[in-house]
Scaffold this motif. Structure first.
Motif, PDB file in Angstrom:
ATOM      1  N   ILE A 137       0.724  -1.130  -0.099  1.00 21.45           N
ATOM      2  CA  ILE A 137       0.033   0.019  -0.017  1.00 21.45           C
ATOM      3  C   ILE A 137       0.839   1.337  -0.373  1.00 21.45           C
ATOM      4  O   ILE A 137       0.519   2.159  -0.745  1.00 21.45           O
ATOM      5  N   GLU A 138       1.957   1.184   0.728  1.00 20.78           N
ATOM      6  CA  GLU A 138       2.720   2.266   0.831  1.00 20.78           C
ATOM      7  C   GLU A 138       3.544   2.585  -0.505  1.00 20.78           C
ATOM      8  O   GLU A 138       3.738   3.790  -1.018  1.00 20.78           O
ATOM      9  N   TRP A 139       3.810   1.562  -1.178  1.00 23.79           N
ATOM     10  CA  TRP A 139       4.458   1.883  -2.651  1.00 23.79           C
ATOM     11  C   TRP A 139       3.410   2.408  -3.521  1.00 23.79           C
ATOM     12  O   TRP A 139       3.913   3.198  -4.258  1.00 23.79           O
ATOM     13  N   ILE A 182      -2.351   4.710 -13.476  1.00 30.50           N
ATOM     14  CA  ILE A 182      -3.658   4.551 -14.032  1.00 30.50           C
ATOM     15  C   ILE A 182      -4.618   4.647 -12.997  1.00 30.50           C
ATOM     16  O   ILE A 182      -5.740   5.220 -13.228  1.00 30.50           O
ATOM     17  N   MET A 183      -4.604   3.708 -11.989  1.00 25.26           N
ATOM     18  CA  MET A 183      -5.670   3.670 -11.115  1.00 25.26           C
ATOM     19  C   MET A 183      -5.615   4.986 -10.162  1.00 25.26           C
ATOM     20  O   MET A 183      -6.968   5.180  -9.538  1.00 25.26           O
ATOM     21  N   ASP A 184      -4.990   5.777 -10.229  1.00 22.74           N
ATOM     22  CA  ASP A 184      -4.709   6.907  -9.611  1.00 22.74           C
ATOM     23  C   ASP A 184      -6.050   7.799 -10.074  1.00 22.74           C
ATOM     24  O   ASP A 184      -6.751   8.569  -9.404  1.00 22.74           O
ATOM     25  N   LEU A 185      -6.071   7.915 -11.551  1.00 25.33           N
ATOM     26  CA  LEU A 185      -7.326   8.549 -12.238  1.00 25.33           C
ATOM     27  C   LEU A 185      -8.507   8.114 -11.916  1.00 25.33           C
ATOM     28  O   LEU A 185      -9.352   8.764 -11.649  1.00 25.33           O
ATOM     29  N   SER A 186      -8.603   6.546 -12.069  1.00 27.34           N
ATOM     30  CA  SER A 186      -9.967   6.214 -11.882  1.00 27.34           C
ATOM     31  C   SER A 186     -10.612   6.299 -10.540  1.00 27.34           C
ATOM     32  O   SER A 186     -11.757   6.554 -10.276  1.00 27.34           O
ATOM     33  N   PHE A 187      -9.635   5.990  -9.389  1.00 25.95           N
ATOM     34  CA  PHE A 187     -10.015   6.207  -8.269  1.00 25.95           C
ATOM     35  C   PHE A 187     -10.105   7.269  -7.632  1.00 25.95           C
ATOM     36  O   PHE A 187     -10.927   7.669  -6.723  1.00 25.95           O
ATOM     37  N   ALA A 188      -9.590   8.365  -8.504  1.00 25.25           N
ATOM     38  CA  ALA A 188      -9.983   9.849  -7.753  1.00 25.25           C
ATOM     39  C   ALA A 188     -11.232  10.082  -8.217  1.00 25.25           C
ATOM     40  O   ALA A 188     -12.046  10.830  -7.580  1.00 25.25           O
ATOM     41  N   LEU A 189     -11.512   9.631  -9.474  1.00 26.74           N
ATOM     42  CA  LEU A 189     -12.960   9.751 -10.098  1.00 26.74           C
ATOM     43  C   LEU A 189     -14.113   9.133  -9.104  1.00 26.74           C
ATOM     44  O   LEU A 189     -15.054   9.801  -8.789  1.00 26.74           O
ATOM     45  N   ALA A 241      -3.573  -3.466  -3.751  1.00 25.19           N
ATOM     46  CA  ALA A 241      -2.866  -2.537  -2.962  1.00 25.19           C
ATOM     47  C   ALA A 241      -3.551  -1.130  -3.421  1.00 25.19           C
ATOM     48  O   ALA A 241      -3.831  -0.114  -2.458  1.00 25.19           O
ATOM     49  N   LYS A 242      -3.838  -0.849  -4.846  1.00 23.09           N
ATOM     50  CA  LYS A 242      -4.471   0.575  -5.101  1.00 23.09           C
ATOM     51  C   LYS A 242      -5.874   0.766  -4.398  1.00 23.09           C
ATOM     52  O   LYS A 242      -6.115   1.646  -4.145  1.00 23.09           O
ATOM     53  N   THR A 243      -6.631  -0.278  -4.533  1.00 21.17           N
ATOM     54  CA  THR A 243      -7.893  -0.425  -3.952  1.00 21.17           C
ATOM     55  C   THR A 243      -7.936  -0.101  -2.583  1.00 21.17           C
ATOM     56  O   THR A 243      -8.487   0.904  -1.880  1.00 21.17           O
ATOM     57  N   ALA A 244      -7.047  -0.642  -1.781  1.00 23.75           N
ATOM     58  CA  ALA A 244      -6.718  -0.402  -0.591  1.00 23.75           C
ATOM     59  C   ALA A 244      -6.498   0.944  -0.020  1.00 23.75           C
ATOM     60  O   ALA A 244      -6.984   1.675   0.821  1.00 23.75           O
ATOM     61  N   TYR A 245      -5.675   1.467  -0.991  1.00 24.11           N
ATOM     62  CA  TYR A 245      -5.355   3.099  -0.930  1.00 24.11           C
ATOM     63  C   TYR A 245      -6.658   3.842  -0.942  1.00 24.11           C
ATOM     64  O   TYR A 245      -6.963   4.969  -0.225  1.00 24.11           O
ATOM     65  N   LEU A 246      -7.542   3.697  -1.929  1.00 25.73           N
ATOM     66  CA  LEU A 246      -8.811   4.466  -2.185  1.00 25.73           C
ATOM     67  C   LEU A 246      -9.510   4.357  -0.805  1.00 25.73           C
ATOM     68  O   LEU A 246     -10.030   5.164  -0.383  1.00 25.73           O
TER      69      LEU A 246
END
Length: 416
Positions: free
Chosen positions: A18-20, A350-357, A54-59
């Protein structure tokens, strides 16, 4: 903290993952700073069903920082990462998931999320929303709205809307510009071939790749296959998409013809029975079958099993089916999403964009609670532009702005 996870001891490894990704998700980092100050979700309950990595966890942690009580389950049994589940649970999120769960366990996890009586939901494929409209209808009065991540989920929501059964507004995050233009195309393209190549350890260059479906995901898969040196064939049912594929330099033909030629097959349609018995019958010995659509229905596994005289694991995430004439066909990741079931999913940027939405769309639903119709709603233009602008700022990229004269010119039909 309530949770149903398999290996709590893996939390340190999950937290490192998650940190990464956090270090590579600058848009969500900025949103988290803003949410932490304003706490727009204070006292609110959010239920999430997404690929639990991990990306979902950060969201989930970003929403928690905004004041939300978050409960989450995985949307695919093979995409859930147990170390990430453990790390996320340690951070105070209610996690109900483990890798390789059975269908019965999956249903239990969905219900556990709904037991928290969420007011907002994020779904991936529509299972959470489906359950709310069938077995858990008593929860509907609590729901302000939700957001859907995938093409498949939006198709299901549109069908519900058409029948008049959709009970609350759902934002079609998948259709947002900052989602489908980048996540579906570049994310699916890269992560699908990452999954195929790390699973098979075979070359793509010089091979023939058949891509079923030429939507945004199919475009990405075909583009990356071409970049890896493959000959690419596209199969389609939409004449407009077929013309796009032709103009992008790909061969287009029916699957029954492509089946005779392909070395790799990748389905990206969101439909069922895309590759079935009639196609298996004419495939080459050694053909490799992979799916990058949401559900494991695009490659007909029942047909494949019925035609095989034997089958066995050939390698991790590869099952070998030996047909009666001796030909061998190889199915990757049980026909599930190969990019997540056999790899780590889309890149963090990439997921930074989607999860920001996703995060900003939930805030939009709160700000407009009770004022939105129970329909499938688009991501607002303002949210799309904000996410795009935040990414450019994070990259240190500046762009031009319209001058007042240019604004007047574009807004008028009278010109001197």
């Amino acid at each position: 903290m309530k949770a149903m996870i398999r290996e709590p001891a893996l939390a340190p490894e999950g937290l490192l993952k998650i940190e990464w990704v956090q270090k590579h998700m600058p848009i969500l980092n900025e949103i988290r700073r803003d949410f932490s100050e304003r706490r727009p979700f204070a006292g609110m309950r959010v239920g999430i069903c997404l690929h639990l990595e991990a990306k979902t966890a950060y969201l989930a942690l970003v929403l928690k920082a905004g004041g939300a009580e978050v409960a989450i389950c995985g949307s695919n049994p093979l995409s859930t990462q147990d170390d990430v589940c453990a790390g996320l649970a340690e951070q105070g999120v209610a996690v109900y998931a483990h890798h390789g769960c059975t269908a019965e366990e999956y249903n239990t996890f969905l219900n556990k999320v709904l037991d928290t009586r969420p007011e907002l939901v994020i779904d991936d494929g529509g299972d959470l929303v489906h359950l709310l409209h069938t077995d858990r209808r008593e929860l509907l009065p609590d729901i302000i709205g939700g957001a859907e991540e995938t093409t498949t989920g939006i198709l299901r929501l549109k069908a519900m809307e058409a029948e008049g059964t959709l009970a609350f507004p759902m934002v079609a995050v998948n259709n947002g510009a900052c989602k489908h233009l980048f996540d579906n195309r570049y994310g699916t393209g890269q992560s699908t071939w990452d999954g195929i190549m790390r699973t098979t350890n075979l070359t793509v260059c010089g091979k023939t790749v058949v891509v079923a479906g030429y939507g945004w995901c199919g475009k990405g898969v075909a583009m990356r296959a071409k970049g890896l040196g493959a000959r690419v064939i596209v199969t389609e049912v939409d004449p407009i998409a077929a013309n796009e594929a032709l103009m992008d330099g790909f061969q287009v033909m029916p699957m029954i013809e492509a089946a005779k030629l392909g070395d790799f097959f990748v389905t990206v349609t969101g439909c069922t029975n895309v590759i079935r018995a009639e196609h298996f019958t004419v495939m080459k010995d050694g053909a490799i079958l992979a799916n990058a659509g949401h559900f494991d229905v695009e490659i007909n596994k029942n047909d494949l099993m019925a035609m095989a005289q034997s089958h066995r694991p050939a390698r991790r995430n590869i099952e070998e089916f030996v047909l009666k004439d001796g030909r061998r066909l190889y199915l990757l990741a049980e026909g599930r999403l190969v990019n997540i079931a056999a790899a780590d999913g889309h890149p963090a940027e990439i997921m930074d964009l989607s999860f920001a939405l996703q995060a900003l769309s939930l805030e939009y639903l709160i700000n407009n609670a009770g004022q939105l119709p129970p329909k499938v709603l688009p991501v607002t233009r303002e949210i799309d532009l904000k996410v795009a602008s935040l990414r450019l700022k994070a990259l240190g990229v500046e762009i031009d702005e319209l001058t007042p004269e240019q604004q007047r010119y574009l807004a008028s039909w009278r010109h001197d």
